[in-house]
Design a protein around this motif. Structure first.
Motif, PDB file in Angstrom:
ATOM      1  N   GLU A   1      34.509  74.597  28.111  1.00 34.27           N
ATOM      2  CA  GLU A   1      34.148  75.826  28.822  1.00 34.27           C
ATOM      3  C   GLU A   1      32.632  75.916  28.974  1.00 34.27           C
ATOM      4  O   GLU A   1      31.896  75.931  27.981  1.00 34.27           O
ATOM      5  CB  GLU A   1      34.641  77.056  28.068  1.00 34.27           C
ATOM      6  CG  GLU A   1      36.146  77.210  28.059  1.00 34.27           C
ATOM      7  CD  GLU A   1      36.577  78.492  27.372  1.00 34.27           C
ATOM      8  OE1 GLU A   1      37.463  79.190  27.903  1.00 34.27           O
ATOM      9  OE2 GLU A   1      36.017  78.795  26.289  1.00 34.27           O
ATOM     10  N   GLU A   2      32.173  76.013  30.223  1.00 36.69           N
ATOM     11  CA  GLU A   2      30.751  76.103  30.510  1.00 36.69           C
ATOM     12  C   GLU A   2      30.329  77.572  30.603  1.00 36.69           C
ATOM     13  O   GLU A   2      29.894  78.062  31.647  1.00 36.69           O
ATOM     14  CB  GLU A   2      30.419  75.371  31.814  1.00 36.69           C
ATOM     15  CG  GLU A   2      28.929  75.250  32.071  1.00 36.69           C
ATOM     16  CD  GLU A   2      28.614  74.956  33.523  1.00 36.69           C
ATOM     17  OE1 GLU A   2      27.468  74.605  33.802  1.00 36.69           O
ATOM     18  OE2 GLU A   2      29.511  75.097  34.374  1.00 36.69           O
ATOM     19  N   VAL A   3      30.465  78.285  29.497  1.00 35.84           N
ATOM     20  CA  VAL A   3      30.047  79.679  29.397  1.00 35.84           C
ATOM     21  C   VAL A   3      29.389  79.877  28.036  1.00 35.84           C
ATOM     22  O   VAL A   3      29.606  79.096  27.108  1.00 35.84           O
ATOM     23  CB  VAL A   3      31.233  80.660  29.540  1.00 35.84           C
ATOM     24  CG1 VAL A   3      31.827  80.590  30.933  1.00 35.84           C
ATOM     25  CG2 VAL A   3      32.311  80.379  28.492  1.00 35.84           C
ATOM     26  N   SER A   4      28.581  80.912  27.917  1.00 29.89           N
ATOM     27  CA  SER A   4      27.967  81.229  26.637  1.00 29.89           C
ATOM     28  C   SER A   4      29.054  81.414  25.584  1.00 29.89           C
ATOM     29  O   SER A   4      30.048  82.115  25.815  1.00 29.89           O
ATOM     30  CB  SER A   4      27.134  82.505  26.766  1.00 29.89           C
ATOM     31  OG  SER A   4      26.564  82.849  25.538  1.00 29.89           O
ATOM     32  N   ARG A   5      28.903  80.747  24.454  1.00 28.74           N
ATOM     33  CA  ARG A   5      29.886  80.761  23.364  1.00 28.74           C
ATOM     34  C   ARG A   5      31.253  80.251  23.828  1.00 28.74           C
ATOM     35  O   ARG A   5      32.305  80.706  23.405  1.00 28.74           O
ATOM     36  CB  ARG A   5      30.000  82.152  22.738  1.00 28.74           C
ATOM     37  CG  ARG A   5      28.696  82.684  22.158  1.00 28.74           C
ATOM     38  CD  ARG A   5      28.911  83.964  21.380  1.00 28.74           C
ATOM     39  NE  ARG A   5      29.577  83.691  20.112  1.00 28.74           N
ATOM     40  CZ  ARG A   5      30.336  84.583  19.461  1.00 28.74           C
ATOM     41  NH1 ARG A   5      30.555  85.772  19.976  1.00 28.74           N
ATOM     42  NH2 ARG A   5      30.881  84.269  18.307  1.00 28.74           N
ATOM     43  N   GLY A   6      31.203  79.261  24.719  1.00 27.74           N
ATOM     44  CA  GLY A   6      32.434  78.648  25.190  1.00 27.74           C
ATOM     45  C   GLY A   6      33.059  77.746  24.140  1.00 27.74           C
ATOM     46  O   GLY A   6      32.408  77.319  23.178  1.00 27.74           O
ATOM     47  N   TYR A   7      34.332  77.438  24.341  1.00 24.03           N
ATOM     48  CA  TYR A   7      35.097  76.605  23.422  1.00 24.03           C
ATOM     49  C   TYR A   7      35.399  75.244  24.033  1.00 24.03           C
ATOM     50  O   TYR A   7      35.277  75.031  25.242  1.00 24.03           O
ATOM     51  CB  TYR A   7      36.438  77.265  23.092  1.00 24.03           C
ATOM     52  CG  TYR A   7      36.372  78.494  22.223  1.00 24.03           C
ATOM     53  CD1 TYR A   7      36.183  78.387  20.851  1.00 24.03           C
ATOM     54  CD2 TYR A   7      36.545  79.765  22.782  1.00 24.03           C
ATOM     55  CE1 TYR A   7      36.167  79.514  20.041  1.00 24.03           C
ATOM     56  CE2 TYR A   7      36.519  80.906  21.978  1.00 24.03           C
ATOM     57  CZ  TYR A   7      36.335  80.772  20.606  1.00 24.03           C
ATOM     58  OH  TYR A   7      36.309  81.889  19.817  1.00 24.03           O
ATOM     59  N   VAL A   8      35.868  74.329  23.177  1.00 23.51           N
ATOM     60  CA  VAL A   8      36.469  73.069  23.599  1.00 23.51           C
ATOM     61  C   VAL A   8      37.971  73.169  23.345  1.00 23.51           C
ATOM     62  O   VAL A   8      38.396  73.614  22.272  1.00 23.51           O
ATOM     63  CB  VAL A   8      35.890  71.865  22.825  1.00 23.51           C
ATOM     64  CG1 VAL A   8      36.630  70.579  23.204  1.00 23.51           C
ATOM     65  CG2 VAL A   8      34.401  71.726  23.091  1.00 23.51           C
ATOM     66  N   TYR A   9      38.772  72.773  24.333  1.00 23.30           N
ATOM     67  CA  TYR A   9      40.235  72.758  24.196  1.00 23.30           C
ATOM     68  C   TYR A   9      40.723  71.312  24.241  1.00 23.30           C
ATOM     69  O   TYR A   9      40.308  70.532  25.101  1.00 23.30           O
ATOM     70  CB  TYR A   9      40.890  73.549  25.331  1.00 23.30           C
ATOM     71  CG  TYR A   9      40.683  75.034  25.218  1.00 23.30           C
ATOM     72  CD1 TYR A   9      41.655  75.865  24.660  1.00 23.30           C
ATOM     73  CD2 TYR A   9      39.497  75.617  25.651  1.00 23.30           C
ATOM     74  CE1 TYR A   9      41.448  77.236  24.547  1.00 23.30           C
ATOM     75  CE2 TYR A   9      39.286  76.984  25.542  1.00 23.30           C
ATOM     76  CZ  TYR A   9      40.264  77.788  24.987  1.00 23.30           C
ATOM     77  OH  TYR A   9      40.052  79.143  24.875  1.00 23.30           O
ATOM     78  N   GLU A  10      41.608  70.985  23.308  1.00 26.65           N
ATOM     79  CA  GLU A  10      42.208  69.655  23.314  1.00 26.65           C
ATOM     80  C   GLU A  10      43.559  69.744  24.005  1.00 26.65           C
ATOM     81  O   GLU A  10      44.420  70.544  23.623  1.00 26.65           O
ATOM     82  CB  GLU A  10      42.371  69.119  21.892  1.00 26.65           C
ATOM     83  CG  GLU A  10      42.845  67.671  21.860  1.00 26.65           C
ATOM     84  CD  GLU A  10      42.821  67.058  20.473  1.00 26.65           C
ATOM     85  OE1 GLU A  10      42.869  65.815  20.386  1.00 26.65           O
ATOM     86  OE2 GLU A  10      42.759  67.805  19.475  1.00 26.65           O
ATOM     87  N   THR A  11      43.752  68.930  25.034  1.00 26.45           N
ATOM     88  CA  THR A  11      44.947  69.025  25.869  1.00 26.45           C
ATOM     89  C   THR A  11      45.685  67.703  25.930  1.00 26.45           C
ATOM     90  O   THR A  11      45.132  66.641  25.633  1.00 26.45           O
ATOM     91  CB  THR A  11      44.571  69.465  27.297  1.00 26.45           C
ATOM     92  OG1 THR A  11      43.830  68.399  27.923  1.00 26.45           O
ATOM     93  CG2 THR A  11      43.720  70.721  27.282  1.00 26.45           C
ATOM     94  N   ASP A  12      46.937  67.763  26.356  1.00 29.99           N
ATOM     95  CA  ASP A  12      47.800  66.595  26.467  1.00 29.99           C
ATOM     96  C   ASP A  12      47.926  66.188  27.932  1.00 29.99           C
ATOM     97  O   ASP A  12      48.497  66.937  28.734  1.00 29.99           O
ATOM     98  CB  ASP A  12      49.179  66.935  25.897  1.00 29.99           C
ATOM     99  CG  ASP A  12      50.188  65.817  26.072  1.00 29.99           C
ATOM    100  OD1 ASP A  12      49.770  64.667  26.320  1.00 29.99           O
ATOM    101  OD2 ASP A  12      51.405  66.094  25.964  1.00 29.99           O
ATOM    102  N   PRO A  13      47.392  65.030  28.337  1.00 30.06           N
ATOM    103  CA  PRO A  13      47.482  64.612  29.741  1.00 30.06           C
ATOM    104  C   PRO A  13      48.908  64.499  30.266  1.00 30.06           C
ATOM    105  O   PRO A  13      49.118  64.565  31.482  1.00 30.06           O
ATOM    106  CB  PRO A  13      46.790  63.244  29.749  1.00 30.06           C
ATOM    107  CG  PRO A  13      45.857  63.296  28.579  1.00 30.06           C
ATOM    108  CD  PRO A  13      46.595  64.092  27.530  1.00 30.06           C
TER     109      PRO A  13
END
Length: 387
Positions: A145-157
């Motif tokens: 997430e390219e936002v202030s205090r953004g997160y990283v999400y791990e996803t399944d392709p």
């Protein structure tokens, strides 16, 4: 990675930027090649898709924002951004983020061994401005997430498992991620004018639920040895990039890709491509348009990928510029590989190669519309890429 205006660097002298890494560190570039003189030759006339390519290469449209992906029932997302390709038996899967505020998410397209589309589906939804990310060695997609205090999400392709938010990877304006399997760590860029370069080391490699977040410290403005310091408070309060004294700053961190001991990444504010040599713990410039003699062939640096073969060509997508993907070779040649015509209000995103290196996927985020709310086009280019 929404379009920005860039201040072009002053054109002075000749290029003397150097590759990072034990194979290339300290080896000066020759003067960057002018458009059309790279390893693939001159760009030809625009094809039916408006793309100029070298001889022997062809393009096709895979998907358009807001329209059903041909051969499937899935509507392709708006503002396609960072992407990656995964082997899927004899076929493959291309994953793409959506850089839409408060909706975000990511989708995937499946291909069989002949390149025919066999399916398309969502793998993440309900997130915020998902810009770039990175593939993991255990075949998941890290969507940032390219936002202030953004997160990283791990996803399944493959879309079989639910996405998981990875809080341990910190809260900041995440841009891209690149995994280093040798050192069992993940490098992260930050899209701020005074952003930092981070690494996250999981407590257990392959499990991102816990670990240590560090920030790069040291080096001169453009090169030198660096160290890493632990970020005391990973929840972004206080601001993550301000917590460690002496943290090295980068003017708008963008794309990030690890290859053969080197993590390549870009900074858009000063139009630079960097190389972090993980074994030597040093950083160097790969490209700086202010050192180019004559017209810089690469402006608006953004997403980056590297071919998997021995050539190790670096492909850098432009955010604006001439709407080109440029190639940087290991012997210092810098030239356009492709150019999209008639889409000056867009940017090129998500370049990624198939496992065999024969196909390149990427998107024009806004196409001819100039709006993130429609017009995005995802392409495939096929041809004799250097191995």
């Amino acid at each position: 990675m929404r379009r920005r205006n860039f201040l072009r660097g002053a054109v002075i002298g000749t290029s003397a930027a150097a590759f990072g890494g034990s194979l290339w560190r300290g080896a000066a570039y020759a003067a960057p090649a002018q458009p059309g003189t790279g390893p693939y030759g001159a760009l030809g006339a625009a094809d039916a898709n408006g793309i100029q390519l070298p001889n022997g290469f062809t393009s096709r449209v895979i998907a358009r924002s807001g329209q059903t992906v041909p051969g499937t029932s899935h509507s392709w997302h708006n503002a396609p951004d960072g992407g990656a390709v995964y082997a899927d038996g004899s076929g493959w899967i291309y994953v793409s983020n959506s850089e839409i505020p408060l909706i975000g998410g990511a989708s995937a397209v499946k291909f069989d061994s002949s390149g025919t589309v066999t399916g398309a589906y969502s793998i993440l939804s309900g997130t915020n401005t998902n810009c770039a990310g990175g593939a993991t060695p255990w075949n998941t997609w890290l969507s940032c997430e390219e936002v202030s205090r953004g997160y990283v999400y791990e996803t399944d392709p493959w879309g079989a498992k639910a996405a998981v938010r990875r809080d341990a990877m910190g809260r900041f304006k995440h841009e891209a991620a690149a995994c280093d399997p040798m050192r069992k760590t993940i490098y992260l860029t930050e899209d701020e004018s005074d952003g930092c370069f981070y690494r996250f080391t999981p407590a257990t490699w392959g499990d991102l639920s816990s670990g240590t977040l560090e920030v790069m410290v040291g080096g001169t403005e453009t090169s030198g040895p660096v160290t890493w310091a632990v970020v005391p408070d990973i929840d972004g309060s206080p601001t993550t990039r301000s917590q460690v004294a002496g943290a090295k700053k980068f003017n708008g961190g963008e794309g990030c890709h690890y290859s053969s001991g080197i993590c390549y990444f870009t900074s858009k504010g000063d139009n630079r491509v960097w190389a972090y040599d993980a074994a030597a713990a040093t950083i160097d410039l790969v490209y700086d348009d202010s050192l180019v003699s004559g017209t810089a062939p690469l402006t608006g640096v953004d997403n980056v990928t590297v071919t998997s073969g021995s050539a190790r060509d670096i492909f850098v997508a432009e955010d604006g510029g001439n709407m080109e993907i440029c190639v940087i070779t290991q012997d210092g040649v810098i030239a356009p590989f492709l150019r999209i015509n008639g889409q000056s209000g867009s940017e090129i995103t998500g370049p990624a190669f198939t496992p065999d290196g024969s196909r390149l996927y990427f998107s024009s985020q806004r196409g001819t519309s100039g709006s993130t709310l429609g017009g995005g086009i995802t392409y495939e280019v096929t041809g004799p890429f250097r191995s």
